[in-house]
Design an enzyme around this catalytic site. Structure first.
Site, short mmCIF file in Angstrom:
data_model
loop_
_atom_site.label_atom_id
_atom_site.label_comp_id
_atom_site.label_asym_id
_atom_site.label_seq_id
_atom_site.Cartn_x
_atom_site.Cartn_y
_atom_site.Cartn_z
N LYS A 284 -5.79 -4.48 -9.10
CA LYS A 284 -4.61 -4.10 -8.31
C LYS A 284 -3.46 -3.92 -9.26
O LYS A 284 -3.43 -4.52 -10.35
CB LYS A 284 -4.27 -5.20 -7.30
CG LYS A 284 -3.46 -4.70 -6.13
CD LYS A 284 -4.33 -4.04 -5.08
CE LYS A 284 -3.51 -3.51 -3.92
NZ LYS A 284 -4.39 -3.07 -2.82
N THR B 236 -8.17 4.35 5.63
CA THR B 236 -8.05 2.90 5.88
C THR B 236 -7.76 2.63 7.34
O THR B 236 -8.43 1.81 7.99
CB THR B 236 -6.97 2.28 4.97
OG1 THR B 236 -7.27 2.62 3.62
CG2 THR B 236 -6.95 0.77 5.11
N SER C 232 -12.42 6.38 -1.08
CA SER C 232 -12.06 6.55 -2.50
C SER C 232 -13.33 6.71 -3.34
O SER C 232 -13.37 7.49 -4.30
CB SER C 232 -11.30 5.34 -3.02
OG SER C 232 -9.94 5.43 -2.69
N ASN D 146 0.90 3.93 6.42
CA ASN D 146 -0.37 4.63 6.29
C ASN D 146 -1.47 3.98 7.13
O ASN D 146 -2.18 4.65 7.88
CB ASN D 146 -0.75 4.66 4.80
CG ASN D 146 -2.09 5.31 4.59
OD1 ASN D 146 -3.10 4.64 4.60
ND2 ASN D 146 -2.11 6.61 4.44
N LYS E 276 -11.16 -1.27 -9.63
CA LYS E 276 -10.65 -0.33 -8.62
C LYS E 276 -9.61 -1.03 -7.77
O LYS E 276 -9.85 -2.15 -7.30
CB LYS E 276 -11.82 0.12 -7.73
CG LYS E 276 -11.44 1.15 -6.70
CD LYS E 276 -11.51 2.54 -7.27
CE LYS E 276 -10.94 3.60 -6.37
NZ LYS E 276 -9.48 3.77 -6.49
N LYS F 11 -13.97 -7.26 -1.45
CA LYS F 11 -14.10 -6.16 -0.47
C LYS F 11 -15.15 -5.14 -0.92
O LYS F 11 -16.02 -4.74 -0.14
CB LYS F 11 -12.73 -5.47 -0.35
CG LYS F 11 -12.63 -4.44 0.72
CD LYS F 11 -11.22 -3.81 0.72
CE LYS F 11 -10.12 -4.85 0.83
NZ LYS F 11 -8.78 -4.27 0.87
P1 NAD Z 1 2.88 1.61 3.86
O1 NAD Z 1 3.94 1.42 2.86
O2 NAD Z 1 2.41 2.99 4.18
O3 NAD Z 1 3.32 0.93 5.26
C1 NAD Z 1 3.73 -0.39 5.37
C2 NAD Z 1 4.36 -0.58 6.75
O4 NAD Z 1 4.69 -1.95 6.95
C3 NAD Z 1 5.65 0.22 6.94
O5 NAD Z 1 5.71 0.71 8.27
C4 NAD Z 1 6.72 -0.85 6.72
O6 NAD Z 1 7.96 -0.52 7.32
C5 NAD Z 1 6.05 -2.02 7.39
N1 NAD Z 1 6.59 -3.34 7.06
C6 NAD Z 1 6.85 -3.88 5.86
N2 NAD Z 1 7.34 -5.13 6.00
C7 NAD Z 1 7.36 -5.38 7.34
C8 NAD Z 1 7.75 -6.48 8.14
N3 NAD Z 1 8.21 -7.61 7.59
N4 NAD Z 1 7.64 -6.39 9.50
C9 NAD Z 1 7.17 -5.27 10.08
N5 NAD Z 1 6.78 -4.18 9.35
C10 NAD Z 1 6.87 -4.25 8.03
O7 NAD Z 1 1.66 0.69 3.39
P2 NAD Z 1 0.14 0.79 3.82
O8 NAD Z 1 -0.57 1.60 2.81
O9 NAD Z 1 0.05 1.14 5.25
O10 NAD Z 1 -0.33 -0.72 3.60
C11 NAD Z 1 -0.15 -1.72 4.60
C12 NAD Z 1 -1.08 -2.88 4.29
O11 NAD Z 1 -2.44 -2.42 4.26
C13 NAD Z 1 -0.86 -3.56 2.93
O12 NAD Z 1 -1.18 -4.93 3.06
C14 NAD Z 1 -1.90 -2.89 2.04
O13 NAD Z 1 -2.25 -3.67 0.92
C15 NAD Z 1 -3.04 -2.77 3.02
N6 NAD Z 1 -4.04 -1.76 2.64
C16 NAD Z 1 -3.68 -0.47 2.43
C17 NAD Z 1 -4.66 0.46 2.09
C18 NAD Z 1 -4.36 1.92 1.92
O14 NAD Z 1 -5.30 2.70 1.75
N7 NAD Z 1 -3.11 2.35 1.98
C19 NAD Z 1 -5.99 0.05 1.93
C20 NAD Z 1 -6.34 -1.29 2.19
C21 NAD Z 1 -5.34 -2.17 2.54
#
Ligand code: NAD
Length: 418
Positions: free
Chosen positions: A108, A192, A351, A223, A72, A96
């Site tokens: 992943k 999340t 999920s 997100n 997953k 996790k």
């Molecule tokens: P996303 O694409 O929705 O958002 C990412 C955000 O980070 C955006 O606002 C982007 O502009 C910003 N960003 C990227 N590089 C940057 C930088 N150098 N400085 C400042 N801002 C920056 O992605 P997401 O789904 O929110 O995921 C964010 C993190 O959370 C990732 O590490 C992801 O693996 C982790 N995560 C996400 C989920 C999920 O359900 N979406 C679950 C667990 C973990």
């Protein structure tokens, strides 16, 4: 300890795993088994751009471990995607899921691409092309992808549709994070970030930080960051700074988070929000606050940025935002770090509800989803704290130890011996 700005996410993940394992008496082979993935798939994806020219992209799917259940993990579209990064993210998924006790393994996926330079139609072709390249290795009881950076419900919807066409049957349980109309759970999008906020509040209570008077800064307003900020704002916290890849905003009195979220949805960025001062993207490390939530990408809190953070708590919304060197500095400075595998587990928990609802054609309703999310997270926080206190160690190693115990038990059960 691996040091330096150039440390890879995989080095960090391996270091964290080894650090926890050395405190435990694990069955032979456990560390060997978990330090490398079960399978690495690398594919080349050709699509046609809107002007008719061909373009090639490299995609990955890493299946790290299915000791506890089907593989997953999300799929990331980002220019920085490499095989090593996806390997690290897959390992973190295994740990996790074990920590929060959902019966999934870890995987992943990723495609090295710049979504900002692709049109909607090109994104759709790339999403479908990725699934065509790896669909034989996916399935509702084998490997179940979900969204990650730059892949929301729309991308997952295209992928689920392509998977159904290739199999000749609609398989809603093969993906989670789908659009609601295709069987997604409305609560998944926020899950999340909501979990990050919930964990922040649970930790605040333990360190006697009144969240209704606390200040919060965030790196990343996608997100995860956006929904965490909305819930913390609702709980009375003052979110004073937020950044994204384009820039940032600051308001010492507290940002109007719902209005900022609306602005960011409309314009695709936080900058330009009227009721705030502009903030240079990398200055977020210098803003004094009670809580800092990195919610962007890996390797942001490093030997260089950790000394600048003036915060009591770091809650890791992103995966792998802190390098081992950054973490050691925070530890020495008395900053509490709430690890990613605990803080951002809300998404995979919801999920799991999406997937079981589909497996059983049942479902638990919105209130049941919220309750289930809180139950899994509360149990994981309690267990992590108990181990941390028992051994006098930081939360990350304690969380790994809780997870490793479950994985080791599964390994013994599969083998039928120690
Ligand atoms: P996303 O694409 O929705 O958002 C990412 C955000 O980070 C955006 O606002 C982007 O502009 C910003 N960003 C990227 N590089 C940057 C930088 N150098 N400085 C400042 N801002 C920056 O992605 P997401 O789904 O929110 O995921 C964010 C993190 O959370 C990732 O590490 C992801 O693996 C982790 N995560 C996400 C989920 C999920 O359900 N979406 C679950 C667990 C973990």
């Amino acid at each position: 300890m691996p040091t330096g700005r150039g440390i890879s996410a995989l080095d960090s993940a391996q270091h964290q795993l080894a650090r926890a394992a050395e405190r435990m008496s694990l069955p032979p082979g456990t560390l060997h088994r978990l330090s490398r993935p079960d399978r690495v798939i690398e594919v080349s994806i050709e699509i046609q751009l809107d002007d008719g020219a061909p373009a090639w992209f490299t995609g990955y799917r890493v299946q790290h471990s299915n000791l506890l259940g089907p593989y997953k993990g999300g799929i990331r579209f980002h220019p920085g995607v490499t095989q090593d990064e996806v390997r690290a993210l897959a390992m973190w998924m295994t740990i996790k899921c074990a920590l929060v006790a959902v019966p999934f393994g870890g995987a992943k996926g990723g495609v090295a691409c710049d979504p900002a330079s692709l049109t909607g139609d090109e994104m759709e072709r790339l999403s479908r092309g990725y699934v065509r390249a790896i669909y034989r290795d996916l399935g509702p009881r084998w490997d179940i992808p979900a969204p990650d950076v730059n892949t929301g419900a729309q991308v997952i919807g295209w992928m689920a549709d392509e998977f159904g066409r290739l199999h000749g049957s609609f398989e809603p349980a093969a993906f989670t994070g789908k659009p609601d109309a295709l069987g997604g759970l409305p609560a998944r999008t926020a899950a999340t970030g909501r979990g990050v906020a919930y964990i922040t509040m649970a930790i605040a209570r333990r360190i006697e930080l009144d969240i209704s008077r606390a200040t919060v800064t965030l790196q990343g307003f996608g997100n995860v960051g956006r929904y965490a900020a909305l819930d913390l704002h609702r709980a009375g916290a003052r979110v004073i700074a937020a950044t994204d890849v384009h820039g940032g905003v600051y308001n010492a009195k507290g940002l109007d988070v719902p209005a900022l979220a609306e602005h960011a949805s409309r314009t695709g960025r936080v900058s330009g929000f009227a009721e705030a001062e502009p903030l240079d993207r990398d200055r977020v490390f210098d803003v004094k606050a009670d809580v800092f939530i990195p919610a962007a990408i890996e390797n942001q809190i490093t030997g260089e940025t950790a000394p600048r953070l003036r915060t009591r708590v770091v809650v890791e919304g992103a995966n792998g935002p802190t390098t081992p060197e950054g973490e050691a500095i925070l530890h020495d400075r008395g900053v509490l770090v709430v690890p990613d595998i605990l803080a951002n587990a809300g998404g995979v928990i919801v999920s799991y509800f999406e997937w079981t609802g589909e497996q059983t054609a049942g479902g638990r309703g919105q209130a049941g989803v919220e309750r289930g999310l809180r139950d899994h997270l509360t149990r994981a926080v309690d267990q992590t704290y108990t181990v941390a206190q028992l051994h006098g160690i930081e939360l990350r190693t304690a969380a790994y130890m809780v997870a490793l115990r479950r994985l080791a038990e599964a390994l013994v059960a599969w083998r039928g011996r120690q």
